[in-house]
Scaffold this motif. Structure first.
Motif, PDB file in Angstrom:
ATOM      1  N   GLY A 195       0.787  -1.230   0.000  1.00  0.00           N
ATOM      2  CA  GLY A 195       0.000   0.000   0.000  1.00  0.00           C
ATOM      3  C   GLY A 195       0.813   1.272   0.000  1.00  0.00           C
ATOM      4  O   GLY A 195       0.254   2.376   0.085  1.00  0.00           O
ATOM      5  N   MET A 196       2.130   1.175  -0.105  1.00  0.00           N
ATOM      6  CA  MET A 196       2.990   2.357  -0.062  1.00  0.00           C
ATOM      7  C   MET A 196       3.402   2.796  -1.462  1.00  0.00           C
ATOM      8  O   MET A 196       3.833   1.991  -2.278  1.00  0.00           O
ATOM      9  CB  MET A 196       4.244   2.080   0.769  1.00  0.00           C
ATOM     10  N   CYS A 266      -1.379  14.679   2.141  1.00  0.00           N
ATOM     11  CA  CYS A 266      -0.023  14.112   2.105  1.00  0.00           C
ATOM     12  C   CYS A 266       0.509  13.875   3.514  1.00  0.00           C
ATOM     13  O   CYS A 266       1.211  12.881   3.760  1.00  0.00           O
ATOM     14  CB  CYS A 266       0.912  15.030   1.324  1.00  0.00           C
ATOM     15  N   LEU A 267       0.190  14.774   4.431  1.00  0.00           N
ATOM     16  CA  LEU A 267       0.591  14.571   5.823  1.00  0.00           C
ATOM     17  C   LEU A 267      -0.024  13.280   6.363  1.00  0.00           C
ATOM     18  O   LEU A 267       0.658  12.474   7.009  1.00  0.00           O
ATOM     19  CB  LEU A 267       0.154  15.761   6.676  1.00  0.00           C
ATOM     20  N   ASN A 268      -1.294  13.070   6.071  1.00  0.00           N
ATOM     21  CA  ASN A 268      -1.958  11.840   6.517  1.00  0.00           C
ATOM     22  C   ASN A 268      -1.328  10.608   5.875  1.00  0.00           C
ATOM     23  O   ASN A 268      -1.110   9.589   6.539  1.00  0.00           O
ATOM     24  CB  ASN A 268      -3.452  11.891   6.177  1.00  0.00           C
ATOM     25  N   ASN A 269      -1.035  10.696   4.580  1.00  0.00           N
ATOM     26  CA  ASN A 269      -0.423   9.568   3.877  1.00  0.00           C
ATOM     27  C   ASN A 269       0.935   9.213   4.468  1.00  0.00           C
ATOM     28  O   ASN A 269       1.267   8.036   4.648  1.00  0.00           O
ATOM     29  CB  ASN A 269      -0.256   9.893   2.385  1.00  0.00           C
ATOM     30  N   MET A 270       1.731  10.227   4.777  1.00  0.00           N
ATOM     31  CA  MET A 270       3.058   9.977   5.339  1.00  0.00           C
ATOM     32  C   MET A 270       2.927   9.399   6.744  1.00  0.00           C
ATOM     33  O   MET A 270       3.649   8.466   7.109  1.00  0.00           O
ATOM     34  CB  MET A 270       3.847  11.290   5.367  1.00  0.00           C
ATOM     35  N   THR A 271       2.018   9.928   7.521  1.00  0.00           N
ATOM     36  CA  THR A 271       1.812   9.458   8.886  1.00  0.00           C
ATOM     37  C   THR A 271       1.318   8.020   8.912  1.00  0.00           C
ATOM     38  O   THR A 271       1.701   7.221   9.769  1.00  0.00           O
ATOM     39  CB  THR A 271       0.803  10.364   9.623  1.00  0.00           C
ATOM     40  N   GLN A 272       0.468   7.671   7.947  1.00  0.00           N
ATOM     41  CA  GLN A 272      -0.138   6.341   7.903  1.00  0.00           C
ATOM     42  C   GLN A 272       0.688   5.323   7.132  1.00  0.00           C
ATOM     43  O   GLN A 272       0.253   4.179   6.940  1.00  0.00           O
ATOM     44  CB  GLN A 272      -1.538   6.439   7.292  1.00  0.00           C
ATOM     45  N   GLY A 273       1.886   5.706   6.697  1.00  0.00           N
ATOM     46  CA  GLY A 273       2.757   4.767   6.008  1.00  0.00           C
ATOM     47  C   GLY A 273       2.365   4.473   4.575  1.00  0.00           C
ATOM     48  O   GLY A 273       2.747   3.447   4.016  1.00  0.00           O
ATOM     49  N   LYS A 274       1.633   5.399   3.946  1.00  0.00           N
ATOM     50  CA  LYS A 274       1.206   5.196   2.565  1.00  0.00           C
ATOM     51  C   LYS A 274       2.155   5.835   1.551  1.00  0.00           C
ATOM     52  O   LYS A 274       1.996   5.643   0.350  1.00  0.00           O
ATOM     53  CB  LYS A 274      -0.204   5.758   2.365  1.00  0.00           C
ATOM     54  N   SER A 275       3.132   6.596   2.049  1.00  0.00           N
ATOM     55  CA  SER A 275       4.109   7.242   1.164  1.00  0.00           C
ATOM     56  C   SER A 275       5.503   7.085   1.753  1.00  0.00           C
ATOM     57  O   SER A 275       5.695   7.228   2.962  1.00  0.00           O
ATOM     58  CB  SER A 275       3.797   8.733   0.997  1.00  0.00           C
TER      59      SER A 275
END
Length: 454
Positions: A195-196, A266-275
């Protein structure tokens, strides 16, 4: 003089609220009817995490100490800009204080919409205005050399990446990466974890959303919105290469729903390990290193990627400005001086954690041992990026107006947003980059010709 001022205000308001918004007429005296009365002030601000912390701490500390109640109106970035533009241009006085940036400050000051802050700064020795970083002070100064806002937090931009993911993949992030190197790394880490995606970049329309990071890429690729003679350059080879690079990188290795992703997403994606990587505001590091963040300690930070320039980080501050029509100027200053003070930073450090301090504005912050310990991974990179930012020389050629991630003219709110809509459509696959830039060039050409004819 008065009729000229009214004409200028109406013209600026039309630019700042373009897009069919209905504006209720007002006057400078409207604060008596609409502004916060008695021991209350009204504050309009953007819904970033640092402001959310402020909202939680105000009643318990500021109001308890001063007796001044603060009524907050909190809105997403694009919405808050529209609302501030309307209220301040009309001098309706509904809001005493608002968060504006170093883009709006000189423009609003020029139009007579802001209350000069020098008289307060001269008397309030405890505030220590000289501790505010020079790039921030200069960016909030009007054409007349007077101060019209004080920074809540300042930022530049840098590249954030997952150190653990890079180590797992056997990859090393350069100390000073180029964009081409970043693209190669994005391809390598894409899918390294389920998922990343390789990178997150803003694709959401808005002059303060997609246009901001894209313009820094344009600068370092050798492009510019306008040359020194106000000739639009959006179809130039340099601007085209930069935009094609940005769009291609997002389409190949960017986040799902990229065309609707801004800073918050993008902040959420980075925090959740998606990026695996994220290029954006240095202010994002505080949230990533928060005590409750699942990626705390896993993120590395390096300067904004470059190509043809030595640096490419932007310069930005969300700052507190007082509406000239406010009938609560003394109370408004008490709030501004508290919210931008060393005292407030220490309060956030103690109650929310030192990584969450609204930094990027005071030299003393970067000497504070507790902050340096909490922000060890990103404080020095941020400090250097802010001090290396060159708003008047951000690229390889002369510019007709200051600005790194924007062009410092009133028309840019409308122009930057419309261009971002075209490029976002290219990110979504609804049109080609060439088509997007052809339409954008026509829009920019109209603005450039207006300045050539002045």
């Amino acid at each position: 003089m008065r009729s000229q001022s009214r004409h200028r205000n109406r013209a600026a308001l039309a630019l700042l609220t373009a897009g069919g918004l209905v504006v209720v007429s007002g006057c400078a005296g409207a604060g008596d009817l609409l502004g916060g009365g008695g021991d209350t002030i009204n504050v309009l601000m953007v819904n970033n995490p640092q402001m959310t912390d402020l909202q939680k701490l105000t009643a318990k500390h500021f109001t308890k100490k001063t007796g001044i109640k603060v009524q907050f109106t909190v809105l997403p970035e694009n919405d808050v800009r529209d609302k501030i533009g309307q209220d301040f241009a009309n001098q309706a006085g509904q809001y005493d204080v608002a968060t504006i940036s170093n883009y709006e400050t000189p423009i609003y000051a020029r139009n007579g919409w802001l209350h000069e802050l020098d008289p307060y700064l001269g008397k309030d020795k405890k505030y220590d205005e000289k501790d505010v970083l020079d790039p921030m002070r200069q960016s909030l100064t009007g054409d007349d050399g007077k101060m019209y806002a004080q920074p809540f937090y300042g930022e530049s931009s840098f590249l954030m990446y997952r150190k653990d993911i890079f180590e797992k993949a056997g990859l090393e992030m350069p100390d000073k990466p180029t964009w081409k190197q970043v693209a190669g790394l994005a391809a390598e880490v894409d899918g390294e974890q389920k998922g990343m995606k390789g990178i997150c970049l803003r694709g959401l329309p808005g002059w303060g959303e997609l246009t901001a990071p894209l313009t820094t890429v344009v600068n370092t690729f050798g492009g510019t919105w306008f040359d020194e003679n106000w000739e639009a350059q959006l179809t130039s080879p340099e601007f085209t290469r930069a935009t094609e690079f940005y769009v291609d990188l997002l389409r190949k290795h960017g986040q799902a729903g990229a065309a609707q992703s801004g800073y918050a997403e993008c902040l959420n994606n980075m925090t959740q390990g998606k990026s695996a990587m994220w290029y954006d505001a240095t202010a994002g590091a505080g949230s990533l290193e928060d005590g409750k963040s699942p990626v705390k300690g896993k993120i590395g930070y390096v300067p904004a990627p470059v190509e043809k320039t030595e640096s490419s980080g932007w310069l930005y501050t969300w700052a507190w400005a007082m509406q000239k029509a406010s009938n609560n100027s003394d109370k408004a200053w008490k709030f501004i001086s508290w919210a931008s003070s060393k005292e407030y930073e220490e309060l956030v450090g103690k109650e929310r954690g030192w990584a969450n301090v609204p930094a990027g504005k005071r030299a003393s912050t970067y000497r504070n041992e507790e902050y340096k310990k909490a922000a060890d991974g990103f404080s020095e990179v941020t400090f250097q990026a802010i001090n290396q930012a060159k708003p008047r020389e951000p690229g390889v050629q002369k510019r007709p107006a200051p600005g790194i991630q924007f062009v410092g003219i009133p028309e840019f709110t409308d122009l930057g947003t419309k261009v971002s809509q075209e490029i976002s459509a290219a990110i979504a696959g609804r049109q080609s980059v060439a088509s997007a830039l052809k339409k954008s060039q026509e829009l920019a050409d109209k603005v450039g010709k207006e300045y050539q004819n002045r």
